[in-house]
Scaffold this motif. Structure first.
Motif, PDB file in Angstrom:
ATOM      1  N   VAL A   1      -8.671   0.587  -3.511  1.00 27.10           N
ATOM      2  CA  VAL A   1      -7.885   0.996  -2.344  1.00 27.10           C
ATOM      3  C   VAL A   1      -7.853  -0.109  -1.286  1.00 27.10           C
ATOM      4  CG1 VAL A   1      -7.625   2.706  -0.501  1.00 27.10           C
ATOM      5  CG2 VAL A   1      -8.449   3.415  -2.756  1.00 27.10           C
TER       6      VAL A   1
ATOM      7  N   GLU B   1      -1.463  -5.317   2.825  1.00 24.58           N
ATOM      8  CA  GLU B   1      -0.456  -4.851   3.790  1.00 24.58           C
ATOM      9  C   GLU B   1      -0.719  -5.453   5.166  1.00 24.58           C
ATOM     10  OE1 GLU B   1       3.022  -3.281   3.875  1.00 24.58           O
ATOM     11  OE2 GLU B   1       1.799  -2.453   2.257  1.00 24.58           O
TER      12      GLU B   1
ATOM     13  N   LEU C   1      -5.341  -3.122  -1.492  1.00 24.93           N
ATOM     14  CA  LEU C   1      -3.952  -2.781  -1.158  1.00 24.93           C
ATOM     15  C   LEU C   1      -3.767  -2.731   0.362  1.00 24.93           C
ATOM     16  CD1 LEU C   1      -3.387   0.088  -3.750  1.00 24.93           C
ATOM     17  CD2 LEU C   1      -2.446  -2.228  -3.863  1.00 24.93           C
ATOM     18  N   MET C   2      -4.737  -2.165   1.060  1.00 21.22           N
ATOM     19  CA  MET C   2      -4.666  -2.086   2.515  1.00 21.22           C
ATOM     20  C   MET C   2      -4.707  -3.482   3.138  1.00 21.22           C
ATOM     21  SD  MET C   2      -7.267   1.110   3.142  1.00 21.22           S
ATOM     22  CE  MET C   2      -7.055   1.057   4.919  1.00 21.22           C
TER      23      MET C   2
ATOM     24  N   PHE D   1       0.869  -1.183   0.000  1.00 18.14           N
ATOM     25  CA  PHE D   1       0.000   0.000   0.000  1.00 18.14           C
ATOM     26  C   PHE D   1       0.905   1.233   0.000  1.00 18.14           C
ATOM     27  CE2 PHE D   1      -3.057   2.852   2.451  1.00 18.14           C
ATOM     28  CZ  PHE D   1      -3.811   3.143   1.329  1.00 18.14           C
ATOM     29  N   THR D   2       1.312   1.653  -1.190  1.00 11.95           N
ATOM     30  CA  THR D   2       2.302   2.715  -1.352  1.00 11.95           C
ATOM     31  C   THR D   2       1.755   3.836  -2.238  1.00 11.95           C
ATOM     32  OG1 THR D   2       3.250   1.687  -3.318  1.00 11.95           O
ATOM     33  CG2 THR D   2       4.171   1.017  -1.180  1.00 11.95           C
TER      34      THR D   2
ATOM     35  N   LEU E   1      -0.914   3.621  -5.442  1.00 14.12           N
ATOM     36  CA  LEU E   1      -2.085   4.482  -5.601  1.00 14.12           C
ATOM     37  C   LEU E   1      -2.029   5.237  -6.924  1.00 14.12           C
ATOM     38  CD1 LEU E   1      -2.455   5.881  -1.973  1.00 14.12           C
ATOM     39  CD2 LEU E   1      -4.001   4.297  -3.130  1.00 14.12           C
TER      40      LEU E   1
END
Length: 666
Positions: A323, A330, A326-327, A296-297, A301
């Motif tokens: 979104v 992580e 990705l979270m 999540f970078t 994004l």
């Protein structure tokens, strides 16, 4: 005469941070400019205590505590040096507590102590005093106790600010950092107030800071209904138990037991989830530790936005689709690598981390399944954030006792997981990452970065409450105390999906859960333990109402230019940094700024009342952006280049290198 006159409206932590950066920059201008620095006057307007504001004022009871460890808290944008404590150079809350303990000849507190709120308020007041006690020549700070009631722009471009104490100011620039609002009653809230007004012995206490609620008139043994099981619930429970003379003490089995004073009421509490806000993991992270995401970078994004443009012609993202994955990746990554490190050591975890990342990069789910199986993690289910936040979804209970047995099981499991820590406990380490990546979440969602429908329905309505449940909780002692109150018979959690009603014949409020048989309870006192959402359309502040009515400010509206979707958030509309207020015609003001809670929901998680020690980012960087812009005409300085936070090993553990969660920098 001053070269520049500024006013800061609201002198709680956000206003204090702006003042701190203003004065720090003026010190820089003093050192760098020939013949001394500019003459600047700053007027701060605050109805309560300058520095502490209302929420952190120093007359609160000691049993109301912070929810952030002292080592993670600082209002100074730089650490102390050999000079006096002053703007740009001062101690964190923990360093300040240690200095105070040394003066008193006491033992220094643990870095991970959770200070009483009034103690944090004392720290904030001390920061304010140190700032104004060490001002550059030509700089004046004056404090007005009162509430700003009116702000109008004069024909000469300056602002006329009227204060409730009768003072009127004319200033060049204004910063609004007004903090938590008190909203006008609407809909269900008004119905409850009307019901209470029809029944003289019935009381309804609206949502607010618990320290501002009138709980003194509640009689011992009286049933009290409480709406909400979040942070304010814990405060209300503390005020009505410990605050009434009761005490928590360890029992023979090590668990806390509550010893009542006999002055407590009976609490009946409920919420949508039926679960008191779970605990944060015991803090094991150094003050300067920063997590470096692997999935999540910012780059990820940016790629998601590129894909959004290619598909829809619009840069706005869909939260669930672009979104959230990705979270979750992580979170899962930290969960798995922590489990391997705790079991097999750091080297094994580093090797596993690389294999995990390679499998994900390959895009083949089977490859990751193979990596997990080879690491002995095939039977370890992934974290389900929604299931954690709503653990009783779909369950039915034969009665309150059956529900309490299940609830205590969940609370004790949560306390056990929290005790393992936010580094060595796989679950809480993973959930703590949601705190560590808040800056990136802001990058993904703020300033209309999400499609309006996704912003409203997927992020604010669905994800935000879940995120709060799993990552923004209290210290573990609150969970242990809650379990003790249930066992002592002084607290009944009604159940999930709690419904509020009224009984006109008997003049009582009712609570019940559709998932718990025979759960209906009645009470003449109802406490709303939910913090009101900021919304400029219902804010009772005369200042906010006047600014909106005059068009000096407006509510933020998220609009999708392609399909015309709209979402009015209720936030005070501002630009990106330096957060200039936008007027009703859509024009950014040059000299009027807003920061913090008034901008919530255009921005995100602005209610946090502190910065962190270490490299200036987030909280301090926001304040610095306003300071740089407000002073530009007299200092010629631009914004400071904010350094990227670096990852540091943790301190305070037996082996700091082994304790740090993966991945590390590099």
């Amino acid at each position: 005469m001053a070269d520049l006159d500024l006013a800061i409206v609201g002198m709680g932590p956000r206003g204090l941070s702006v003042l701190e950066r203003l004065v720090a920059r003026l010190w820089e201008a003093q050192r760098g400019g020939p013949g001394g620095g500019p003459k600047v006057r700053v007027t701060v307007v605050e109805p309560e205590e300058p520095g502490a504001g209302r929420i952190w004022r120093t007359d609160q009871p000691e049993w109301l505590v912070m929810n952030t460890a002292a080592v993670e808290v600082s209002l100074y944008s730089g650490g102390p040096d050999e000079g006096p404590w002053r703007a740009g150079a001062g101690p964190s809350l923990h360093e300040w507590l240690c200095a105070r303990a040394e003066e008193l000849g006491e033992e220094p507190p643990s870095p991970n102590t959770y200070a009483p709120r009034r103690v944090y308020g004392t720290y904030l007041r001390d920061v304010f005093a140190r700032i104004i006690g060490h001002l550059p020549p030509g700089v004046e700070v004056r404090s007005l106790q009162g509430r700003a009631r009116e702000l109008r722009r004069s024909t000469d471009g300056r602002y006329r600010l009227c204060v409730s104490n009768g003072v009127e100011l004319t200033v060049d620039k204004v910063v609004l950092t007004t903090g938590h609002p008190r909203n006008r009653a609407e809909d269900a809230d008004r119905d409850l107030l009307d019901f209470a007004s029809r029944h003289p012995r019935t009381r309804y206490l609206r949502g607010d800071s618990a320290a501002d609620m009138d709980l003194a008139g509640i009689e011992p043994g009286e049933p009290v209904a409480v709406l909400g099981l979040g942070l304010t619930f814990y405060d209300v429970a503390a005020l009505l138990t410990t605050g009434r003379g009761g005490a928590f003490r360890p029992g023979p089995d090590g668990r806390l037991r509550y010893h009542p004073s006999g002055l407590e009421p009976r609490l009946y509490a409920g919420s949508r989830s039926g679960l008191p806000l779970p605990a944060r993991g015991r803090n094991q992270k150094d003050a300067l530790y920063r997590y470096q995401p692997r999935f999540f970078t910012s780059e990820a994004l940016a790629e998601a936005r590129k894909q959004a443009v290619s598909r829809s012609g619009n840069v706005q993202l869909r939260f669930r689709e672009q979104v959230l994955p990705l979270m979750l990746r992580e979170v899962d990554y930290v969960y798995r690598t922590t489990a391997v490190r705790v079991r097999d050591g750091r080297d094994a975890a580093a090797e596993f981390a690389d294999r995990y990342a390679e499998a994900v990069a390959g895009g083949n789910p089977g490859a990751l399944d193979k990596v997990l199986a080879e690491a002995g993690l095939a039977d370890q289910p992934a974290i389900d954030l929604e299931a954690m936040a709503r653990p009783f979804r779909g369950e039915r209970f034969a009665g309150p006792d059956a529900f309490h047995d299940r609830l205590l099981e969940v609370l004790r499991a949560d306390a056990d997981a929290a005790e393992l820590g936010n580094v060595d406990g796989p679950l809480k380490a993973a959930l703590d990452i949601l705190r560590d990546i808040r800056g990136l979440v802001r990058e993904a969602v703020e300033f209309s970065s999400l499609h309006p429908d996704s912003h409203r329905d997927e992020f604010l309505a669905w994800f935000n409450p879940i995120n709060t449940m799993v990552s923004a909780g209290p210290p573990v002692m609150r969970i242990q105390q809650t379990a003790a109150l249930i066992e002592a018979g002084l607290l009944t959690v009604v159940g999930p999906g709690t419904r509020i009603g009224t009984d006109e014949d008997h003049g009582v409020f009712t609570l019940d859960s559709p998932q718990v048989a025979d759960s209906r309870v009645t009470a003449r006192v109802l406490v709303d333990a939910r913090i009101p959402r900021p919304n400029v359309h219902i804010d009772s502040s005369p200042l906010t109402r006047q600014m909106i009515a005059d068009g000096l400010a407006t509510a933020h509206v998220n609009i999708n230019a392609r399909d015309g979707a709209r979402f009015t958030t209720g936030a005070l509309a501002v630009t990106g940094r330096p957060f200039r207020v936008v007027d009703a015609a859509g024009r950014p003001s040059r000299d009027l700024y807003a920061l913090g809670i008034p901008t919530e929901e255009q921005r995100w998680f602005t209610q946090i009342g502190n910065g962190r020690p270490g490299p200036m980012a987030g909280f301090h960087a926001d304040a610095d952006a306003i300071a740089a812009d407000a002073l530009r005409q007299v200092t010629g300085q631009g914004p400071v280049a904010v350094p990227q936070p670096t990852v540091r090993p943790l301190s305070g553990t037996a082996d700091a290198a082994d304790a740090a969660p993966l991945p590390l920098a590099g």
